[in-house]
Design a protein around this motif. Structure first.
Motif, PDB file in Angstrom:
ATOM      1  N   TYR A  55      -6.432   1.096   5.689  1.00 32.43           N
ATOM      2  CA  TYR A  55      -6.442   1.331   3.986  1.00 32.43           C
ATOM      3  C   TYR A  55      -7.997   1.806   2.918  1.00 32.43           C
ATOM      4  O   TYR A  55      -7.648   2.598   2.107  1.00 32.43           O
ATOM      5  CB  TYR A  55      -5.373   0.158   3.345  1.00 32.43           C
ATOM      6  CG  TYR A  55      -4.636   0.407   3.599  1.00 32.43           C
ATOM      7  CD1 TYR A  55      -3.586   0.819   4.002  1.00 32.43           C
ATOM      8  CD2 TYR A  55      -3.656  -0.801   3.754  1.00 32.43           C
ATOM      9  CE1 TYR A  55      -2.590   0.636   4.826  1.00 32.43           C
ATOM     10  CE2 TYR A  55      -2.946  -1.401   3.803  1.00 32.43           C
ATOM     11  CZ  TYR A  55      -1.508  -0.721   4.626  1.00 32.43           C
ATOM     12  OH  TYR A  55      -0.313  -0.409   5.104  1.00 32.43           O
ATOM     13  N   PHE A  56      -8.774   1.504   3.760  1.00 34.09           N
ATOM     14  CA  PHE A  56      -9.726   1.854   3.326  1.00 34.09           C
ATOM     15  C   PHE A  56     -10.368   3.499   3.553  1.00 34.09           C
ATOM     16  O   PHE A  56      -9.960   3.786   4.141  1.00 34.09           O
ATOM     17  CB  PHE A  56     -11.152   1.254   4.228  1.00 34.09           C
ATOM     18  CG  PHE A  56     -12.480   0.865   3.140  1.00 34.09           C
ATOM     19  CD1 PHE A  56     -12.522   0.431   2.637  1.00 34.09           C
ATOM     20  CD2 PHE A  56     -14.303   1.484   3.622  1.00 34.09           C
ATOM     21  CE1 PHE A  56     -13.324   0.003   1.610  1.00 34.09           C
ATOM     22  CE2 PHE A  56     -14.656   1.445   2.973  1.00 34.09           C
ATOM     23  CZ  PHE A  56     -14.927   1.026   1.253  1.00 34.09           C
ATOM     24  N   SER A  57     -11.353   3.038   2.512  1.00 34.02           N
ATOM     25  CA  SER A  57     -12.027   4.753   2.177  1.00 34.02           C
ATOM     26  C   SER A  57     -12.818   4.879   2.756  1.00 34.02           C
ATOM     27  O   SER A  57     -13.867   4.428   1.894  1.00 34.02           O
ATOM     28  CB  SER A  57     -11.666   5.571   0.844  1.00 34.02           C
ATOM     29  OG  SER A  57     -10.203   5.158   0.081  1.00 34.02           O
TER      30      SER A  57
ATOM     31  N   ILE B 289      -4.890   0.600  -4.435  1.00 36.47           N
ATOM     32  CA  ILE B 289      -5.354   0.701  -3.414  1.00 36.47           C
ATOM     33  C   ILE B 289      -5.462   2.480  -2.714  1.00 36.47           C
ATOM     34  O   ILE B 289      -5.478   3.189  -2.630  1.00 36.47           O
ATOM     35  CB  ILE B 289      -6.065   0.300  -2.235  1.00 36.47           C
ATOM     36  CG1 ILE B 289      -6.671  -0.885  -2.788  1.00 36.47           C
ATOM     37  CG2 ILE B 289      -6.332   0.894  -0.854  1.00 36.47           C
ATOM     38  CD1 ILE B 289      -7.870  -2.700  -1.976  1.00 36.47           C
TER      39      ILE B 289
ATOM     40  N   ILE C  61      -3.358  -3.887  -4.002  1.00 41.87           N
ATOM     41  CA  ILE C  61      -3.597  -3.356  -2.736  1.00 41.87           C
ATOM     42  C   ILE C  61      -2.377  -1.849  -3.292  1.00 41.87           C
ATOM     43  O   ILE C  61      -2.462  -0.703  -2.619  1.00 41.87           O
ATOM     44  CB  ILE C  61      -2.378  -3.998  -1.399  1.00 41.87           C
ATOM     45  CG1 ILE C  61      -2.800  -4.929  -1.110  1.00 41.87           C
ATOM     46  CG2 ILE C  61      -2.059  -3.040  -0.562  1.00 41.87           C
ATOM     47  CD1 ILE C  61      -4.569  -4.892  -0.330  1.00 41.87           C
TER      48      ILE C  61
ATOM     49  N   PHE D 158     -13.910  -2.379  -1.965  1.00 43.43           N
ATOM     50  CA  PHE D 158     -13.492  -0.622  -2.356  1.00 43.43           C
ATOM     51  C   PHE D 158     -13.859   0.723  -2.847  1.00 43.43           C
ATOM     52  O   PHE D 158     -15.584   0.589  -3.624  1.00 43.43           O
ATOM     53  CB  PHE D 158     -11.986  -0.607  -2.969  1.00 43.43           C
ATOM     54  CG  PHE D 158     -11.132   0.287  -2.079  1.00 43.43           C
ATOM     55  CD1 PHE D 158     -10.578   0.172  -0.835  1.00 43.43           C
ATOM     56  CD2 PHE D 158     -10.362   1.515  -2.711  1.00 43.43           C
ATOM     57  CE1 PHE D 158      -9.207   1.185  -0.806  1.00 43.43           C
ATOM     58  CE2 PHE D 158      -9.508   2.334  -2.466  1.00 43.43           C
ATOM     59  CZ  PHE D 158      -9.286   2.203  -1.383  1.00 43.43           C
ATOM     60  N   SER D 159     -13.514   1.440  -2.305  1.00 45.64           N
ATOM     61  CA  SER D 159     -14.022   2.504  -3.066  1.00 45.64           C
ATOM     62  C   SER D 159     -13.113   3.774  -3.163  1.00 45.64           C
ATOM     63  O   SER D 159     -12.007   4.192  -2.777  1.00 45.64           O
ATOM     64  CB  SER D 159     -15.060   3.406  -1.630  1.00 45.64           C
ATOM     65  OG  SER D 159     -15.890   3.208  -1.355  1.00 45.64           O
ATOM     66  N   PRO D 160     -13.350   3.927  -4.684  1.00 44.04           N
ATOM     67  CA  PRO D 160     -14.249   3.407  -5.764  1.00 44.04           C
ATOM     68  C   PRO D 160     -13.777   2.012  -5.888  1.00 44.04           C
ATOM     69  O   PRO D 160     -13.193   1.451  -5.640  1.00 44.04           O
ATOM     70  CB  PRO D 160     -13.988   4.138  -7.346  1.00 44.04           C
ATOM     71  CG  PRO D 160     -12.358   4.857  -6.744  1.00 44.04           C
ATOM     72  CD  PRO D 160     -12.158   4.892  -5.539  1.00 44.04           C
ATOM     73  N   ALA D 161     -15.100   1.385  -6.404  1.00 45.97           N
ATOM     74  CA  ALA D 161     -15.059  -0.433  -6.507  1.00 45.97           C
ATOM     75  C   ALA D 161     -13.557  -0.741  -7.974  1.00 45.97           C
ATOM     76  O   ALA D 161     -13.499   0.520  -8.319  1.00 45.97           O
ATOM     77  CB  ALA D 161     -15.742  -1.235  -7.031  1.00 45.97           C
TER      78      ALA D 161
ATOM     79  N   PHE E 205       0.164  -1.137  -0.153  1.00 40.60           N
ATOM     80  CA  PHE E 205      -0.103  -0.591   0.350  1.00 40.60           C
ATOM     81  C   PHE E 205       0.863   1.172   0.010  1.00 40.60           C
ATOM     82  O   PHE E 205       0.464   1.925  -0.927  1.00 40.60           O
ATOM     83  CB  PHE E 205      -0.966  -0.070   1.484  1.00 40.60           C
ATOM     84  CG  PHE E 205      -1.935   1.109   1.426  1.00 40.60           C
ATOM     85  CD1 PHE E 205      -3.036   1.227   1.084  1.00 40.60           C
ATOM     86  CD2 PHE E 205      -1.247   2.249   2.260  1.00 40.60           C
ATOM     87  CE1 PHE E 205      -3.644   2.274   1.478  1.00 40.60           C
ATOM     88  CE2 PHE E 205      -1.640   2.897   2.118  1.00 40.60           C
ATOM     89  CZ  PHE E 205      -3.196   3.400   2.541  1.00 40.60           C
TER      90      PHE E 205
ATOM     91  N   LEU F  18      -6.495  10.507  -4.321  1.00 41.60           N
ATOM     92  CA  LEU F  18      -7.886  11.258  -4.015  1.00 41.60           C
ATOM     93  C   LEU F  18      -7.323  12.997  -2.927  1.00 41.60           C
ATOM     94  O   LEU F  18      -7.963  13.839  -2.019  1.00 41.60           O
ATOM     95  CB  LEU F  18      -8.304  10.286  -3.386  1.00 41.60           C
ATOM     96  CG  LEU F  18      -9.726   9.490  -4.181  1.00 41.60           C
ATOM     97  CD1 LEU F  18     -10.252   7.743  -3.164  1.00 41.60           C
ATOM     98  CD2 LEU F  18     -10.189  10.097  -5.329  1.00 41.60           C
TER      99      LEU F  18
ATOM    100  N   LYS G 147      -5.750   6.139  -3.002  1.00 40.22           N
ATOM    101  CA  LYS G 147      -5.464   6.973  -1.600  1.00 40.22           C
ATOM    102  C   LYS G 147      -5.367   8.041  -2.087  1.00 40.22           C
ATOM    103  O   LYS G 147      -5.407   9.788  -1.481  1.00 40.22           O
ATOM    104  CB  LYS G 147      -4.973   6.162  -1.201  1.00 40.22           C
ATOM    105  CG  LYS G 147      -5.594   6.272   0.733  1.00 40.22           C
ATOM    106  CD  LYS G 147      -6.651   6.014   1.469  1.00 40.22           C
ATOM    107  CE  LYS G 147      -7.055   5.785   2.742  1.00 40.22           C
ATOM    108  NZ  LYS G 147      -8.406   5.815   3.848  1.00 40.22           N
TER     109      LYS G 147
ATOM    110  N   LYS H  40     -20.337   1.508   2.220  1.00 36.25           N
ATOM    111  CA  LYS H  40     -20.581   1.930   0.982  1.00 36.25           C
ATOM    112  C   LYS H  40     -21.813   1.897   0.633  1.00 36.25           C
ATOM    113  O   LYS H  40     -22.636   3.159  -0.701  1.00 36.25           O
ATOM    114  CB  LYS H  40     -20.500   0.470   0.488  1.00 36.25           C
ATOM    115  CG  LYS H  40     -20.238   0.663  -1.045  1.00 36.25           C
ATOM    116  CD  LYS H  40     -18.692   0.737  -1.203  1.00 36.25           C
ATOM    117  CE  LYS H  40     -19.028   0.626  -3.149  1.00 36.25           C
ATOM    118  NZ  LYS H  40     -17.230   0.568  -3.318  1.00 36.25           N
TER     119      LYS H  40
END
Lengths: 327, 327
Positions: free
Chosen positions: B279-281, A249, A246, A280-283, A220, A256, A253, B253
Motif C-alpha cells: 500500500y505504500f507509494s 492511505i 489505512i 507514508f508519502s505524503p506523510a 485499504f 493520486l 492512493k 522517502k
DNA sequence: TAATTATGCGTAAACAGTTACGCAATCTGG
DNA sequence: CCAGATTGCGTAACTGTTTACGCATAATTA
C-alpha cells in the motif's frame, strides 16, 4: 526415570528446616528473620529450587496473569491499530511482572476464550470493544466476578473502560479543514464510527450540513473505492476525514492515481496515528490516539481493580491533531 | 462470605457419584460409559462446573500454554515485522486451543522471563533470534528440558528452528536488478544481515564486486540517512536492496525528497513484505518472507515437540520476490 | 455352567505449595 | 524480676484435581 524437579519438601529437608519457613522466605506473609530468609534465597539459587506455579496458584487462588482479547483480523490486511495497542499492553504488563495472554476473538474460538476466563487460570482481562463476541465475553467475565477493562465504547452495563474521545478528535479535524479554507468536506467511515462523523460536522461548522458521508468500511480497499465514489458523486470535494489511517492511505492512493493532488486538490486526514502514518508519502495528517498509552492505561486500570480497588472509574484518552503533509 | 466456586467433590456428590468418574468424563483416560459421560457433561453445564486449571495442571504436570518472546521494540518505530509474526503465532495457537503468552525480552525483564520458563507455568516457548537475551533464554529452556523453537538463525547448539532463506531471497533481488538492466547496486543493512548481502552479490553476478555496502541499521531514519550517504558517495547508484521494508520506505522517502525518481533513477527492493508494503507509494517491490506462515509453522513445530516427537528437525520458509512499483 | 475377560466405577494417594495455629524463646515495660 | 507482648519457626490442615488399584458386575468363552 525422569528426575522430578526439586520440590519444597525436599528442599526444606535438605536445609533442615520446615516447608513453612521456606514458603515464608519467598512470600510476603508470615514472620521470618532476615537472616534465614537470606540463607534460604541463596540456597534456592544454588540448589535450583523454584516454587511451583500451579501449586502456588491453586492455594492462593490467583495467578496474576492478564488476558488480552482482540477482534478478528482481516487476512492480508494491516492490523496495526490492534498490534500497537497490544504492544502497549504487553510492555505495561511486563513491567508489572504480570504474564500476558493474548487471544483472538473469533466466533469459533468463543468456547475456548470462555473457558480461559472461567477455569481460574487468569486474574483479569482486557477486551477491545466492537463485536458481539467481545460484548458476550465481557458479560461472562462480569458473571464470574473477574476484573475486566474494555478498550473503546461498549454499550450495556457500566464497565470500566478506557475510551478515546473520537468525537473531539474528529471535531479537531473538521475545524482544521475549515480554518485552512476548505469548502466541501467528506467523511469516510464505517457504521461504528458515527461519533466521528458527528464530531467532524460540529468542527467544520454551519457549512458542514451538506457533508458527504460515505459508509466506507475500514480497509485499504474500502478507502480506495470510497475515493472513486466520492470523486464521482461530488467532484468538488476538497477535504476528507477518514475513520482510520489505512482508509486514508487507500483514499490517497486512489486520489493520486486519478491525478488528484494531495493535499493540493484534496486534503485528507486520517485517524489513529499508527506508526507508519508519519512515514507514508505524503506523510499523513491524522488524529493521534496515543495507541501505546491506551494499552498502558488499560493495564494500570486493571491492576487497580485486581488489587481490590472498588468502583474504579474509566479513563478517556485525549487525542490531538498531528499536522503533516496530507492536509 | 464470597461463595467458592463449585469444585469436583461438591459437584460429584450432588450427582451422587465419585470424583473419579467426574474426572473421567472430561479427560481421555480411564473407562467410563458413554451414558454417564453425557450425563455428567450436561449436568456440568447446568450447574456451571468447570475443572480448576491449576489443580489439573499441578497433577498432570503440563499446562499447554506456549510463550512467545519477542525482541525489544524501538519506541515510536513501526514493529510490524514482529507483530505480523506474532499474529501468525497467535492464530495458530488459538486454533489448537493453546493459550499464548507474549513477553518482550528486555535486559531488565530477563529475570521475569526466566522465571516464567522455570516455574512450570508453560509447556513450550517460541523465541525470535538475534539478541544476547534470546540466546540466553534458549539456553535456560534447554537446561530445563522445555520444548523450544527459535525463529531465525541462532548460533550455538542445534536447536529446532524455523528459518528464512535470507541468502536466497537477496539473491532473487540481485538477479532481478541484473535482469532489468541495472548497473550499479547498493545494499543497505545492519551487521546481522550479512547473509543477505552475500546473497545479493551472488545474484547480481560478476559486476557486483563493487557493490556499495552501507551498514545501515534497521529503522526508517537509518534508511533515510543511508540514502543521503549513498547518493553522495556513489551518485551513479541505480538500484538498492534494503534489509527490511521500513528501511526501504525510509530510503525511498529520502530519494524522492532529493528529486530522485523511484524506480526511474533508482530502483529499490525491500525485505519481509510487511502488510503495508503493497500500500505504500510507490508500492514496494520486496522479498516476501510469509510472515504469518512463520508463526504458524513455529507453533506446529513446537506442538510436535510438546507431543513428545523426538528429534524434530527445523524448517525453512521459502521466500519469493514480489514485484510491484518500486523496482 | 464354570472360568475368564472386559467394563464401570469408587477409594485413596499423590501433586506442590500456603497459612492458621500453637509453642518456645526472646524482648519489653513496670 | 515477672507479666505480657513479640518473634521465629514447626505441625498439619487445607487448595482441586488425576489416576493406579481394586472390586463388583456383565459379557464372553470353553
Amino acid at each position: 526415570m525422569k528426575k522430578r524437579r526439586l520440590n519444597i519438601k525436599e528442599f526444606a529437608s535438605r536445609l533442615g528446616i520446615s516447608t513453612a519457613t521456606v514458603s515464608r522466605a519467598f512470600g510476603t506473609k508470615g514472620r521470618i528473620s532476615e537472616k534465614t530468609r537470606r540463607m534460604i534465597i541463596s540456597k534456592s539459587e544454588s540448589l535450583g529450587y523454584r516454587a511451583n506455579y500451579h501449586a502456588r496458584n491453586l492455594i492462593t487462588r490467583k495467578s496474576h496473569v492478564v488476558a488480552f482479547f482482540y477482534p478478528p483480523l482481516i487476512k492480508g490486511e494491516p492490523d496495526y491499530f490492534i498490534s500497537e495497542i497490544m504492544f502497549g499492553v504487553s510492555g505495561a504488563t511486563s513491567l508489572n511482572a504480570n504474564p500476558l495472554q493474548v487471544h483472538p476473538l473469533y466466533p469459533e474460538s468463543m468456547d475456548f476464550c470462555k473457558d480461559v476466563i472461567l477455569n481460574g487460570s487468569i486474574s483479569g482481562i482486557i477486551v477491545t470493544a466492537g463485536t458481539a463476541e467481545s460484548a458476550e465475553l465481557v458479560k461472562t467475565a462480569r458473571n464470574a466476578a473477574l476484573p475486566c477493562v474494555v478498550i473503546g465504547h461498549m454499550s450495556g452495563e457500566n464497565n470500566c473502560a478506557v475510551t478515546f474521545d473520537n468525537s473531539r478528535g474528529a471535531m479537531l479535524a473538521g475545524k482544521y479543514f475549515k480554518d485552512t479554507g476548505r469548502k466541501c468536506p467528506a467523511y469516510i467511515g464505517g457504521i461504528f464510527d458515527r461519533r466521528k462523523r458527528e464530531g467532524f460536522k460540529a468542527g467544520f461548522g454551519p457549512h458542514a450540513s451538506n457533508i458527504l458521508f460515505d459508509n466506507g468500511g475500514s480497509t485499504f480497499q474500502d478507502g480506495f473505492s470510497s475515493c472513486e465514489r466520492v470523486l464521482k458523486a461530488a467532484p468538488e470535494t476538497d477535504c476528507v476525514l477518514c475513520a482510520n489511517d489505512i482508509l486514508a492511505i487507500g483514499f490517497i492512493k486512489a486520489a493520486l492515481s486519478k491525478g488528484c493532488k494531495v493535499p493540493g486538490d484534496i486534503a485528507v486526514i486520517g485517524f489513529d496515528d499508527i506508526k507508519i502514518a508519519k512515514y507514508f508519502s505524503p506523510a499523513l495528517t491524522t488524529v493521534r490516539l496515543h495507541l501505546d498509552e491506551i494499552g498502558e492505561k488499560s493495564v494500570n486500570l486493571l491492576k487497580r481493580i485486581m488489587d481490590g480497588g472498588k468502583n474504579v472509574s474509566g479513563e478517556s484518552i485525549d487525542c490531538e491533531l498531528i499536522v503533516r503533509d496530507s492536509a
